[in-house]
Design a protein around this motif. Sequence first.
Motif, PDB file in Angstrom:
ATOM      1  N   ILE A 162      34.211  65.245 -50.441  1.00  0.00           N
ATOM      2  CA  ILE A 162      33.330  64.246 -50.284  1.00  0.00           C
ATOM      3  C   ILE A 162      32.792  63.702 -51.585  1.00  0.00           C
ATOM      4  CG2 ILE A 162      30.767  64.113 -49.920  1.00  0.00           C
ATOM      5  CD1 ILE A 162      31.496  66.095 -47.698  1.00  0.00           C
ATOM      6  N   LYS A 163      32.660  64.367 -52.702  1.00  0.00           N
ATOM      7  CA  LYS A 163      32.369  63.861 -54.084  1.00  0.00           C
ATOM      8  C   LYS A 163      33.270  62.897 -54.552  1.00  0.00           C
ATOM      9  CE  LYS A 163      30.448  68.238 -55.464  1.00  0.00           C
ATOM     10  NZ  LYS A 163      30.413  69.392 -56.474  1.00  0.00           N
ATOM     11  N   PHE A 177      36.155  61.238 -52.829  1.00  0.00           N
ATOM     12  CA  PHE A 177      36.737  60.175 -52.034  1.00  0.00           C
ATOM     13  C   PHE A 177      35.552  59.421 -51.106  1.00  0.00           C
ATOM     14  CE2 PHE A 177      40.417  62.909 -52.211  1.00  0.00           C
ATOM     15  CZ  PHE A 177      41.349  62.302 -52.791  1.00  0.00           C
ATOM     16  N   ARG A 178      34.243  60.060 -51.045  1.00  0.00           N
ATOM     17  CA  ARG A 178      33.400  59.409 -50.325  1.00  0.00           C
ATOM     18  C   ARG A 178      32.145  58.984 -51.380  1.00  0.00           C
ATOM     19  NH1 ARG A 178      33.022  61.090 -44.949  1.00  0.00           N
ATOM     20  NH2 ARG A 178      35.069  61.056 -44.249  1.00  0.00           N
ATOM     21  N   LYS A 179      32.620  59.322 -52.729  1.00  0.00           N
ATOM     22  CA  LYS A 179      31.851  59.005 -53.712  1.00  0.00           C
ATOM     23  C   LYS A 179      30.348  59.507 -53.838  1.00  0.00           C
ATOM     24  CE  LYS A 179      35.405  56.753 -55.535  1.00  0.00           C
ATOM     25  NZ  LYS A 179      36.078  57.475 -56.462  1.00  0.00           N
ATOM     26  N   ASN A 180      29.855  60.565 -52.856  1.00  0.00           N
ATOM     27  CA  ASN A 180      28.813  61.124 -53.070  1.00  0.00           C
ATOM     28  C   ASN A 180      28.793  62.286 -53.935  1.00  0.00           C
ATOM     29  OD1 ASN A 180      26.482  62.567 -52.059  1.00  0.00           O
ATOM     30  ND2 ASN A 180      27.106  62.202 -50.020  1.00  0.00           N
TER      31      ASN A 180
END
Length: 403
Positions: free
Chosen positions: A120-121, A123-126
């Motif tokens: 999530i960090k 690839f989702r840039k979160n």
Amino acid sequence: MLYHLFDYIDSAYDFPGTGVFRYISFRAGMAAMFSLIITITFGKSMINWIRRKQIGETVRDLGLEGQTEKKGTPTMGGLMMIAAIILPTLLFADVYNVYIILLLVTVIWLGGIGFLDDFIKVFRKNKEGLAGKFKIIGQIGIGIIVGATLYFHEDVVVREFQNPVSIEEGVVETPAFEDVKAMKTTIPFMKNNELNYENFLGFLGDDVTPYLYILLVIFIITAVSNGANITDGIDGLAAGTSAIIGLAIAIFAYISGNAIFSQYLNVMFIPNSGELVIFCAAFLGACVGFLWYNSFPAQVFMGDTGSLMLGGVIAVLCLTLRKELLIPVLCGIFVIENLSVIMQVSYFKYTKRKYGEGRRIFRMSPLHHHYQKGGVPESKIVTRFWIVGILLAIITLATLKLR
């Protein structure tokens, strides 16, 4: 798998040399070597693959020296460690052993939670990653599995001897014994140091004791797993600290699974726990091999994929060996890092509520950032923390001589 294959060949055909796989020391050495080969040989290829996929660490600006240079460093290197633990364990350990199964499940389960967080960090840039509540739910889940297995599984027993094991003219004489289904643990730094949870909590009723034990297991796994996760803040700190702890646990596992040594050192004998030495050897090899690339300046970060798994595995190892009460000492680095965050946040909230502005105990938490803010070089902080970790491991092992 190789263990069962060569055991069959030795039993069926008496082929020369195959009997060596019966020896835990040989299989442990092979597991450690194979784990090192996986991490060191294939590590570089994996780092290059991660870099090509642009799986880089997103670094928040905390005003720490050298922090900006770490931006873009490949992360999710914990996958390398997971492979280096699972493959040697499958090859050289008894895969039907309940403790081995439990630890393999822990590696995959917590590694999976960490992988989701990193995914999530990256690839989702979160930057927040997986929501904290879902991490906790995952840790509770593995805690329930581990706690219920240790409490109810018929193979999880301790062995009580009527008389000490003796050696007469080179022959081991094993006295009468009984395998007892008892939830005993070890009280550190005390003589006659066994505590039975069922007796200790018996006044609450037999129906309540299993639930309380499982709650304790959940707390231990969550605390140690999060402690390792927090410790993974500077190059080599979490991997090196875990390697030190893993070596100490391997010694406990070897003694706990050996009737002679356990009797001599007054350590609880746990049938079938000797197989944990093979797992610990693979764990140690994975940590040391990962340090090849993670030592300062790091070429790869383990991410939550590795750190959550490391802490959870250490917790489960201590629980299976009935050494969970030694965790505050053995895992002292994780505990201190955890406490520094709790103290910092609690004091900040308290002073903000009382004085209108938040005040801090440390320059920054967790504790290793406190020293970074003070201008101590990163490599020196890591080395000093390792020294403290070694001292804590020695203190923990010193309990073996308390009779």
